[in-house]
Motif scaffolding. Structure first.
Motif, PDB file in Angstrom:
ATOM      1  N   PHE A 194       0.841  -1.200   0.000  1.00  0.00           N
ATOM      2  CA  PHE A 194       0.000   0.000   0.000  1.00  0.00           C
ATOM      3  C   PHE A 194       0.871   1.243   0.000  1.00  0.00           C
ATOM      4  N   ALA A 195       0.316   2.341  -0.487  1.00  0.00           N
ATOM      5  CA  ALA A 195       0.973   3.642  -0.433  1.00  0.00           C
ATOM      6  C   ALA A 195       0.222   4.514   0.565  1.00  0.00           C
ATOM      7  N   TYR A 196       0.936   5.393   1.207  1.00  0.00           N
ATOM      8  CA  TYR A 196       0.286   6.218   2.228  1.00  0.00           C
ATOM      9  C   TYR A 196       0.964   7.578   2.346  1.00  0.00           C
ATOM     10  N   LEU A 197       0.236   8.502   2.938  1.00  0.00           N
ATOM     11  CA  LEU A 197       0.762   9.816   3.292  1.00  0.00           C
ATOM     12  C   LEU A 197       1.001   9.826   4.793  1.00  0.00           C
ATOM     13  N   ASP A 198       2.216  10.150   5.172  1.00  0.00           N
ATOM     14  CA  ASP A 198       2.601  10.165   6.586  1.00  0.00           C
ATOM     15  C   ASP A 198       2.610  11.604   7.079  1.00  0.00           C
ATOM     16  N   PRO A 199       1.757  11.955   8.049  1.00  0.00           N
ATOM     17  CA  PRO A 199       1.737  13.337   8.529  1.00  0.00           C
ATOM     18  C   PRO A 199       3.005  13.755   9.284  1.00  0.00           C
ATOM     19  N   TRP A 200       3.794  12.779   9.751  1.00  0.00           N
ATOM     20  CA  TRP A 200       5.046  13.140  10.434  1.00  0.00           C
ATOM     21  C   TRP A 200       6.050  13.632   9.392  1.00  0.00           C
ATOM     22  N   GLY A 201       6.086  14.930   9.203  1.00  0.00           N
ATOM     23  CA  GLY A 201       6.943  15.514   8.180  1.00  0.00           C
ATOM     24  C   GLY A 201       6.237  15.730   6.859  1.00  0.00           C
ATOM     25  N   GLY A 202       4.994  15.243   6.722  1.00  0.00           N
ATOM     26  CA  GLY A 202       4.249  15.428   5.488  1.00  0.00           C
ATOM     27  C   GLY A 202       4.920  14.764   4.300  1.00  0.00           C
ATOM     28  N   LYS A 203       5.149  13.449   4.406  1.00  0.00           N
ATOM     29  CA  LYS A 203       5.877  12.747   3.345  1.00  0.00           C
ATOM     30  C   LYS A 203       5.087  11.535   2.854  1.00  0.00           C
ATOM     31  N   ARG A 204       5.538  10.988   1.742  1.00  0.00           N
ATOM     32  CA  ARG A 204       4.916   9.802   1.154  1.00  0.00           C
ATOM     33  C   ARG A 204       5.675   8.555   1.575  1.00  0.00           C
ATOM     34  N   GLY A 205       4.942   7.447   1.725  1.00  0.00           N
ATOM     35  CA  GLY A 205       5.569   6.198   2.143  1.00  0.00           C
ATOM     36  C   GLY A 205       4.974   5.004   1.431  1.00  0.00           C
ATOM     37  N   GLN A 206       5.717   3.919   1.451  1.00  0.00           N
ATOM     38  CA  GLN A 206       5.259   2.643   0.910  1.00  0.00           C
ATOM     39  C   GLN A 206       5.303   1.618   2.035  1.00  0.00           C
ATOM     40  N   GLY A 207       4.281   0.786   2.115  1.00  0.00           N
ATOM     41  CA  GLY A 207       4.251  -0.210   3.172  1.00  0.00           C
ATOM     42  C   GLY A 207       3.693  -1.522   2.675  1.00  0.00           C
ATOM     43  N   GLU A 208       3.589  -2.456   3.603  1.00  0.00           N
ATOM     44  CA  GLU A 208       3.057  -3.777   3.277  1.00  0.00           C
ATOM     45  C   GLU A 208       2.320  -4.341   4.486  1.00  0.00           C
ATOM     46  N   PHE A 209       1.153  -4.921   4.242  1.00  0.00           N
ATOM     47  CA  PHE A 209       0.448  -5.681   5.261  1.00  0.00           C
ATOM     48  C   PHE A 209       0.781  -7.157   5.046  1.00  0.00           C
ATOM     49  N   ARG A 210       1.005  -7.869   6.150  1.00  0.00           N
ATOM     50  CA  ARG A 210       1.280  -9.295   6.009  1.00  0.00           C
ATOM     51  C   ARG A 210       0.827 -10.024   7.267  1.00  0.00           C
ATOM     52  N   LEU A 211       0.711 -11.336   7.129  1.00  0.00           N
ATOM     53  CA  LEU A 211       0.449 -12.140   8.310  1.00  0.00           C
ATOM     54  C   LEU A 211       1.680 -12.062   9.200  1.00  0.00           C
ATOM     55  N   PRO A 212       1.503 -11.926  10.517  1.00  0.00           N
ATOM     56  CA  PRO A 212       2.642 -11.704  11.406  1.00  0.00           C
ATOM     57  C   PRO A 212       3.664 -12.847  11.355  1.00  0.00           C
ATOM     58  N   ALA A 213       4.922 -12.451  11.381  1.00  0.00           N
ATOM     59  CA  ALA A 213       5.999 -13.438  11.399  1.00  0.00           C
ATOM     60  C   ALA A 213       6.200 -14.023  12.791  1.00  0.00           C
ATOM     61  N   VAL A 214       5.715 -13.324  13.821  1.00  0.00           N
ATOM     62  CA  VAL A 214       5.818 -13.787  15.208  1.00  0.00           C
ATOM     63  C   VAL A 214       4.433 -13.678  15.845  1.00  0.00           C
ATOM     64  N   PRO A 215       4.150 -14.429  16.907  1.00  0.00           N
ATOM     65  CA  PRO A 215       2.816 -14.381  17.538  1.00  0.00           C
ATOM     66  C   PRO A 215       2.606 -13.117  18.371  1.00  0.00           C
ATOM     67  N   VAL A 216       2.590 -11.963  17.701  1.00  0.00           N
ATOM     68  CA  VAL A 216       2.412 -10.688  18.388  1.00  0.00           C
ATOM     69  C   VAL A 216       1.039 -10.645  19.058  1.00  0.00           C
ATOM     70  N   LEU A 217       0.992 -10.095  20.262  1.00  0.00           N
ATOM     71  CA  LEU A 217      -0.234  -9.940  21.047  1.00  0.00           C
ATOM     72  C   LEU A 217      -0.925 -11.263  21.330  1.00  0.00           C
ATOM     73  N   ALA A 218      -0.153 -12.352  21.314  1.00  0.00           N
ATOM     74  CA  ALA A 218      -0.743 -13.671  21.537  1.00  0.00           C
ATOM     75  C   ALA A 218       0.138 -14.477  22.476  1.00  0.00           C
ATOM     76  N   ALA A 219      -0.497 -15.408  23.200  1.00  0.00           N
ATOM     77  CA  ALA A 219       0.258 -16.322  24.042  1.00  0.00           C
ATOM     78  C   ALA A 219       1.025 -17.300  23.167  1.00  0.00           C
ATOM     79  N   ALA A 220       2.064 -17.886  23.728  1.00  0.00           N
ATOM     80  CA  ALA A 220       2.878 -18.842  22.989  1.00  0.00           C
ATOM     81  C   ALA A 220       2.000 -19.958  22.429  1.00  0.00           C
TER      82      ALA A 220
END
Length: 239
Positions: A175-201
């Protein structure tokens, strides 16, 4: 790609007024990059600079009582939360006869898989762009500290492009986005987490991971050696 109607619009820089103004700044960036109807919302604010327009928005809509936090204003030193930003947006745009925006959290629901969450997230973003209003994305950085996932900081950005379609077997999308911190353009990616973030082992993560390497979200608060993940927490738009 499904792109914002006015993809060349100048992003709003929150630092023109305050380091905690990402919500109002991301919203004004959305108006600027939306279709003709939503651009009217941006031009309804007097002033010609980011500082002047953000200042007016905060005075008119940010300093009213919070919808969710008793005894607090919508916009404080901690910024603004999703519910208050939605309420303030609709309050601003209702006199302009614009349709209401809504919000949705981006965590798995009962019976929803991570892959299904990825597709739901894509659908919400793509649909809002197709309706002419670039969606606001609430991002939050978490760090694994003392065996617990600790929230460090939240940040709003404006999504301006996503793929038009997402295959059932795809495990990520850009995805592409506008970042208000400094008013700049950015590129990102959504993905399934590589680690169990916010989850029990041994349990699946209830969220996605957002790869936004150029975004300055609580980087200074991460301690040496800590595992850290940026999570897409909520989206504001129309679908």
């Amino acid at each position: 790609m499904r792109e914002a109607p006015k993809s060349d619009a100048t992003p709003v820089n929150q630092l023109a007024i305050s380091g905690n103004a990402c919500g109002p700044a991301a919203l004004l960036s959305s108006f600027r990059s939306g279709n003709d109807a939503w651009q009217r919302a941006a031009s309804s604010l007097t002033g010609t600079t980011d500082r002047e327009q953000l200042g007016q928005w905060i005075r008119l809509h940010g300093l009213l009582p919070s919808e969710t936090l008793k005894g607090r204003k919508r916009w404080t030193n901690a910024g603004i939360n999703v519910e208050d930003l939605v309420a303030a947006t609709n309050e601003m745009t209702r006199p302009l006869y614009l349709p209401a925006v809504i919000h949705e959290d981006l965590f798995t629901r009962r019976g929803e898989t991570q892959a299904a969450l990825l597709r739901r997230t894509h659908q919400r973003l793509e649909k809002s762009l197709s309706k002419g209003i670039p969606p606001l994305l609430s991002l939050r950085r978490f760090a694994l500290r003392g065996g617990k996932w600790i929230p460090l900081q939240g940040h709003f950005v404006t999504v301006t492009a996503v793929p038009r379609k997402l295959g059932n077997d795809e495990m990520s999308f850009g995805f592409a986005y506008l970042d208000p911190w400094g008013g700049k353009r950015g590129q990102g990616e959504f993905r399934l987490p590589a680690v169990p973030v916010l989850a029990a082992a041994g349990q699946p993560a209830p969220c996605l991971e957002a790869l936004v390497p150029t975004a300055n979200i609580a980087k200074k608060d991460v301690r040496a050696g800590e595992m850290t993940v940026v999570v897409p927490a909520a989206v504001i738009g129309r679908w």
